[in-house]
Design an enzyme around this catalytic site. Structure first.
Site, PDB file in Angstrom:
ATOM      1  CG  ASP A   7      28.885 108.259  37.484  1.00  0.00           C
ATOM      2  OD1 ASP A   7      28.447 107.290  38.121  1.00  0.00           O
ATOM      3  OD2 ASP A   7      28.150 109.153  37.018  1.00  0.00           O
ATOM      4  CB  ILE A  16      13.397  86.927  37.584  1.00  0.00           C
ATOM      5  CG1 ILE A  16      14.607  86.490  38.410  1.00  0.00           C
ATOM      6  CG2 ILE A  16      13.491  86.434  36.152  1.00  0.00           C
ATOM      7  CD1 ILE A  16      14.674  84.987  38.633  1.00  0.00           C
ATOM      8  N   PRO A  17      11.737  88.893  39.541  1.00  0.00           N
ATOM      9  CG  PRO A  17       9.407  88.938  39.695  1.00  0.00           C
ATOM     10  CD  PRO A  17      10.522  88.420  38.843  1.00  0.00           C
ATOM     11  CG  ASP A  42      21.796 104.675  39.426  1.00  0.00           C
ATOM     12  OD1 ASP A  42      20.655 104.164  39.341  1.00  0.00           O
ATOM     13  OD2 ASP A  42      22.227 105.503  38.607  1.00  0.00           O
ATOM     14  N   GLY A  80      27.147 114.835  38.626  1.00  0.00           N
ATOM     15  CA  GLY A  80      28.377 114.070  38.527  1.00  0.00           C
ATOM     16  C   GLY A  80      29.519 114.926  38.045  1.00  0.00           C
ATOM     17  CE  LYS A 101      20.640 104.095  35.296  1.00  0.00           C
ATOM     18  NZ  LYS A 101      21.562 104.808  36.171  1.00  0.00           N
ATOM     19  CE  LYS A 123      23.959 108.381  39.765  1.00  0.00           C
ATOM     20  NZ  LYS A 123      24.280 107.233  38.888  1.00  0.00           N
ATOM     21  CB  THR A 172      18.078 111.955  31.046  1.00  0.00           C
ATOM     22  OG1 THR A 172      19.433 111.614  31.342  1.00  0.00           O
ATOM     23  CG2 THR A 172      17.282 112.048  32.323  1.00  0.00           C
TER      24      THR A 172
HETATM   25  O1  C5P Z   1      26.348 114.129  33.639  1.00  0.00           O
HETATM   26  P1  C5P Z   1      26.639 113.801  35.074  1.00  0.00           P
HETATM   27  O2  C5P Z   1      28.068 113.361  35.256  1.00  0.00           O
HETATM   28  O3  C5P Z   1      26.221 114.867  36.041  1.00  0.00           O
HETATM   29  O4  C5P Z   1      25.766 112.518  35.379  1.00  0.00           O
HETATM   30  C1  C5P Z   1      25.465 112.133  36.684  1.00  0.00           C
HETATM   31  C2  C5P Z   1      24.522 110.956  36.664  1.00  0.00           C
HETATM   32  O5  C5P Z   1      23.402 111.281  35.890  1.00  0.00           O
HETATM   33  C3  C5P Z   1      25.105 109.692  36.028  1.00  0.00           C
HETATM   34  O6  C5P Z   1      25.586 108.854  37.044  1.00  0.00           O
HETATM   35  C4  C5P Z   1      23.938 109.055  35.328  1.00  0.00           C
HETATM   36  O7  C5P Z   1      23.341 108.025  36.092  1.00  0.00           O
HETATM   37  C5  C5P Z   1      22.942 110.162  35.200  1.00  0.00           C
HETATM   38  N1  C5P Z   1      22.789 110.504  33.794  1.00  0.00           N
HETATM   39  C6  C5P Z   1      21.551 110.358  33.229  1.00  0.00           C
HETATM   40  N2  C5P Z   1      21.386 110.671  31.912  1.00  0.00           N
HETATM   41  C7  C5P Z   1      22.406 111.105  31.165  1.00  0.00           C
HETATM   42  C8  C5P Z   1      23.677 111.268  31.741  1.00  0.00           C
HETATM   43  C9  C5P Z   1      23.839 110.950  33.084  1.00  0.00           C
HETATM   44  O8  C5P Z   1      20.613 109.939  33.881  1.00  0.00           O
HETATM   45  N3  C5P Z   1      22.193 111.404  29.879  1.00  0.00           N
END
Ligand code: C5P
Length: 240
Positions: free
Chosen positions: A12, A67-68, A61, A213, A63, A34, A119
């Protein structure tokens, strides 16, 4: 599957230089990365292609929630790039997950991973978008949909790993971001995970992969953090 490939390092970054610097510092120790929307938008797919060329696993990633036809097109693009995982939002429903799975069928290395509930969300956030389910209920409901659609795995909080493993059976992948490392492993802690757990607990609960990350990539010595993490996880009896 090797322990190193279970540890997915999230690149990231808002520039290619910093992302490449981490990859170079980790060298052979980093086996799985990732690449998300930030780095793809700023730098394009070049680093992902380089990582594939070096034999690394690449989790795109994306996400996807579209649409399909568009989802299928993006999954095919990920497959042609050589990605090993691509994410689709389970919240987008069965049709787009099925489209993603069909598109991935041409790429044997590519796994479609359904995102259940991000999350950072809470029950209050779900209520605000009109969902009366709790997070726990919503995660299970979406994971069941993903399984029925043929997805190869799900992304979920580490705290949901045990219930998901029980629900999904032994074969599906469970990818858990939102892990926190103990202070002796890293000085860098992140705060926005509402329900974090440590990586060993996530794997013991049934996760097949963890995504890590900033606690690793922003640590003063990322290679040392990765080595200790790999050592810790390699002592666990993880699902194959
Ligand atoms: O917090 P960290 O830097 O380890 O995050 C790694 C990955 O976790 C991020 O790329 C993100 O997609 C995911 N993430 C998540 N929920 C969060 C924070 C990060 O799914 N609250």
């Amino acid at each position: 599957m090797s322990t190193a490939r279970r540890i997915i390092i999230a690149l990231d970054f808002d520039n290619l230089h910093d992302a490449e610097a981490i990859v170079d510092r980790l060298g052979d120790a980093g086996q799985s990365y990732k690449v998300g929307l930030e780095l793809l938008t700023v730098a394009g797919p070049a680093l992902a292609a380089r990582l594939v060329g070096e034999g690394k696993d690449v989790f795109l990633d994306l996400k996807l929630f579209e649409i399909p036809t568009s989802v299928a097109g993006a999954v095919r693009a990920a497959g042609r790039l050589g990605a090993t995982m691509v994410t689709v939002h389970a919240m987008g429903g069965s049709t787009i997950m099925e489209a993603a799975v069909r598109a991935a069928a041409d790429f044997p290395q590519l796994r479609v991973i359904a995102l259940t509930v991000v999350t950072s969300l809470t029950d209050t956030d779900l209520a605000a978008i009109g969902l009366s389910a709790t997070i726990d209920e919503q995660v299970i409901r979406l994971a069941q949909l993903a399984k029925r659609a043929g997805c190869h795995g799900v992304v979920a909080s580490p705290q949901d790993a045990a219930s998901l493993r029980a629900e999904l059976g032994p074969n599906m992948l469970i990818v858990t971001p939102g892990v926190m490392l103990r202070p002796e492993l890293t000085a860098v802690t992140t705060t926005e995970h509402t329900r974090p757990a440590d990586p060993a607990a996530a794997i013991r609960a049934g996760a097949t992969h963890i995504v890590i990350g900033r606690p690793l990539t922003r640590a003063p010595d990322p290679a040392a953090v990765l080595a200790q993490l790999e050592d810790e996880l390699s002592r666990l009896q993880a699902p194959s």
